[in-house]
Design a protein around this motif. Structure first.
Motif, PDB file in Angstrom:
ATOM      1  N   GLN A 155      27.326  57.111  79.289  1.00 14.09           N
ATOM      2  CA  GLN A 155      26.319  57.494  80.271  1.00 14.09           C
ATOM      3  C   GLN A 155      24.912  57.313  79.702  1.00 14.09           C
ATOM      4  N   ARG A 156      24.789  57.457  78.403  1.00 19.75           N
ATOM      5  CA  ARG A 156      23.469  57.287  77.787  1.00 19.75           C
ATOM      6  C   ARG A 156      22.974  55.859  77.975  1.00 19.75           C
ATOM      7  N   GLU A 157      23.874  54.893  77.832  1.00 16.99           N
ATOM      8  CA  GLU A 157      23.489  53.497  78.063  1.00 16.99           C
ATOM      9  C   GLU A 157      23.109  53.275  79.521  1.00 16.99           C
ATOM     10  N   LEU A 158      23.829  53.928  80.432  1.00 13.74           N
ATOM     11  CA  LEU A 158      23.501  53.830  81.857  1.00 13.74           C
ATOM     12  C   LEU A 158      22.111  54.395  82.129  1.00 13.74           C
ATOM     13  N   ILE A 159      21.817  55.558  81.567  1.00 13.19           N
ATOM     14  CA  ILE A 159      20.519  56.192  81.775  1.00 13.19           C
ATOM     15  C   ILE A 159      19.405  55.303  81.231  1.00 13.19           C
ATOM     16  N   THR A 160      19.620  54.735  80.051  1.00  2.72           N
ATOM     17  CA  THR A 160      18.623  53.836  79.464  1.00  2.72           C
ATOM     18  C   THR A 160      18.396  52.625  80.361  1.00  2.72           C
ATOM     19  N   TYR A 161      19.481  52.052  80.867  1.00  2.97           N
ATOM     20  CA  TYR A 161      19.395  50.894  81.768  1.00  2.97           C
ATOM     21  C   TYR A 161      18.582  51.252  83.009  1.00  2.97           C
ATOM     22  N   ALA A 162      18.903  52.400  83.617  1.00  2.26           N
ATOM     23  CA  ALA A 162      18.221  52.821  84.844  1.00  2.26           C
ATOM     24  C   ALA A 162      16.747  53.109  84.589  1.00  2.26           C
ATOM     25  N   TYR A 163      16.466  53.799  83.500  1.00  2.00           N
ATOM     26  CA  TYR A 163      15.076  54.154  83.203  1.00  2.00           C
ATOM     27  C   TYR A 163      14.236  52.921  82.874  1.00  2.00           C
ATOM     28  N   ASP A 164      14.835  51.961  82.191  1.00  2.00           N
ATOM     29  CA  ASP A 164      14.116  50.710  81.889  1.00  2.00           C
ATOM     30  C   ASP A 164      13.787  49.975  83.183  1.00  2.00           C
ATOM     31  N   TYR A 165      14.742  49.940  84.102  1.00  2.00           N
ATOM     32  CA  TYR A 165      14.519  49.277  85.395  1.00  2.00           C
ATOM     33  C   TYR A 165      13.386  49.963  86.151  1.00  2.00           C
ATOM     34  N   ILE A 166      13.443  51.272  86.204  1.00  2.00           N
ATOM     35  CA  ILE A 166      12.430  52.034  86.942  1.00  2.00           C
ATOM     36  C   ILE A 166      11.047  51.826  86.342  1.00  2.00           C
ATOM     37  N   SER A 167      10.960  51.844  85.022  1.00  2.00           N
ATOM     38  CA  SER A 167       9.667  51.662  84.350  1.00  2.00           C
ATOM     39  C   SER A 167       9.073  50.279  84.597  1.00  2.00           C
TER      40      SER A 167
END
Length: 378
Positions: A155-167
């Motif tokens: 899930q940590r990799e998912l969160i990083t992926y999502a946050y990078d996209y949002i940023s």
């Protein structure tokens, strides 16, 4: 003689199954399983098309599974036998010592991308700051307790992926609560038998979000903690009915500086103010509903805070988080997109809000298909 004994064993076993099947058909069936906290399958109607497509056989099997006599006893027996054979994962629930964990399945990133595009779209519609909080579940925070062969996804990799996209693709701001929760993993921040975080976990996230969202978090001395129930067995326990883990405790963090209420409308159209903690659910199986009550499309929470108006778009992880936000926001509109066809009317004018918070647990976010409804907003 040996052959006779074998035949007798088979006859007895088959007879036992026949008796159970007859009892299952004779005993009145329930619509809802209080133990498993879910609605049971209904007897399917026979149609020729369903018969030839195989749907009838599939639906009938589901009905038989759900209404088999002594179903709960069989679930407990199945769990015990799996553990005796060294298998820790039962019905997709991992038994990790003193807690149950729901492992995250493989992620369909096309679903994730659709949700992220919707968040970016929402942030483009308004100058109101939009914040995103993806919360890791216990399966991520305690992933070291899962055997290597049964680990699924991070899930940590998912969160990083999502946050990078949002940023990179929107003006929305992301809130990191992973670090806070992981560093507090020895505290009671997740239920042992349920997939939600506890009020303590939610409070720590509320405190961690303060700098990003620009409010001053109330310290713990501003709350009176009430232990409302010590007999909560949650959704994960319902899947395995494992007796080796003690019941969870429901905690109410009651503000001693704010008056916080949930607004609803009665049958006559009158406005009703009630507590955000609904104690009537403490006598039911799904005690987590004591936070804000039944899941509905729109909920309004008000307080005597002077912090302004907040829109929260959420899954059920936000339910025990909202009371903390009422310390800093006087008017909170809470939307659950699962129960809204089009959120436009429920939201109203985005410019009237001082902030928007999108809060989901990471596992649910990975498979949720409701966030794209935000693209319907004009």
């Amino acid at each position: 003689m040996k052959k006779v004994v074998q035949i007798l064993n088979i006859v007895v076993f088959l007879g036992f199954l026949v008796v159970l099947a007859v009892v299952s058909l004779v005993v009145p069936e329930d619509d809802f399983s209080e133990t498993e906290n879910r609605y049971l399958a209904e007897m399917p109607d026979f149609t020729v098309s369903d018969w030839f497509s195989g749907n009838y056989a599939e639906d009938l099997t589901s009905w038989l599974d759900d209404h088999f006599a002594m179903r709960s006893n069989w679930i407990m027996l199945h769990t015990s036998l799996e553990l005796l054979q060294g298998r820790n994962e039962v019905n997709d629930i991992y038994i990790a010592g003193d807690r149950l964990l729901e492992l995250t399945d493989e992620i369909d990133y096309s679903v994730v991308d659709s949700s992220l595009e919707a968040i970016s779209y929402l942030s483009s519609l308004t100058d109101t700051p939009v914040y995103v909080m993806l919360v890791p579940t216990a399966a991520e925070i305690y992933s070291d307790e899962v055997s290597y062969t049964q680990k699924k996804v991070s899930q940590r990799e998912l969160i990083t992926y999502a946050y990078d996209y949002i940023s990179e693709n929107s003006s929305a701001l992301t809130i990191d609560v992973y670090s806070t929760l992981y560093s507090s993993r020895d505290e009671y921040i997740y239920y042992r038998t349920d997939h939600h975080w506890t009020s303590k976990g939610a409070y720590l996230a509320y405190f961690a979000a303060a700098d990003t969202m620009g409010y001053t978090a109330s310290t713990l001395d501003k709350f009176d903690v009430r232990y409302a129930s010590h007999s909560f067995y949650g959704s994960l326990h319902s899947s395995v009915l494992y007796s080796g883990i003690e019941a969870d405790t429901i905690e109410f963090y009651l503000s001693n500086t704010r008056t916080v209420s949930k607004i609803s409308t009665d049958e006559d159209g009158n406005t009703v103010y009630s507590s955000v903690f609904d104690e009537s659910y403490l006598s039911r199986k799904d005690k987590y509903l004591c936070y804000l009550g039944e899941n509905v499309g729109k909920t309004e929470v008000v307080s005597d805070s002077t912090g302004g108006k907040l829109l929260v778009i959420k899954d059920s992880y936000a339910n025990c988080f909202i009371p903390f936000l009422a310390e800093n926001y006087s008017d909170i509109t809470v939307l659950d997109l699962r129960y809204l066809t089009n959120p436009t009317t429920a939201i109203g004018n985005l410019s009237e809000y001082d902030a928007v918070l999108i809060l989901y647990n990471a596992s649910n976010f990975s498979e949720d298909t409701n966030l794209p409804k935000l693209k319907l907003i004009k």
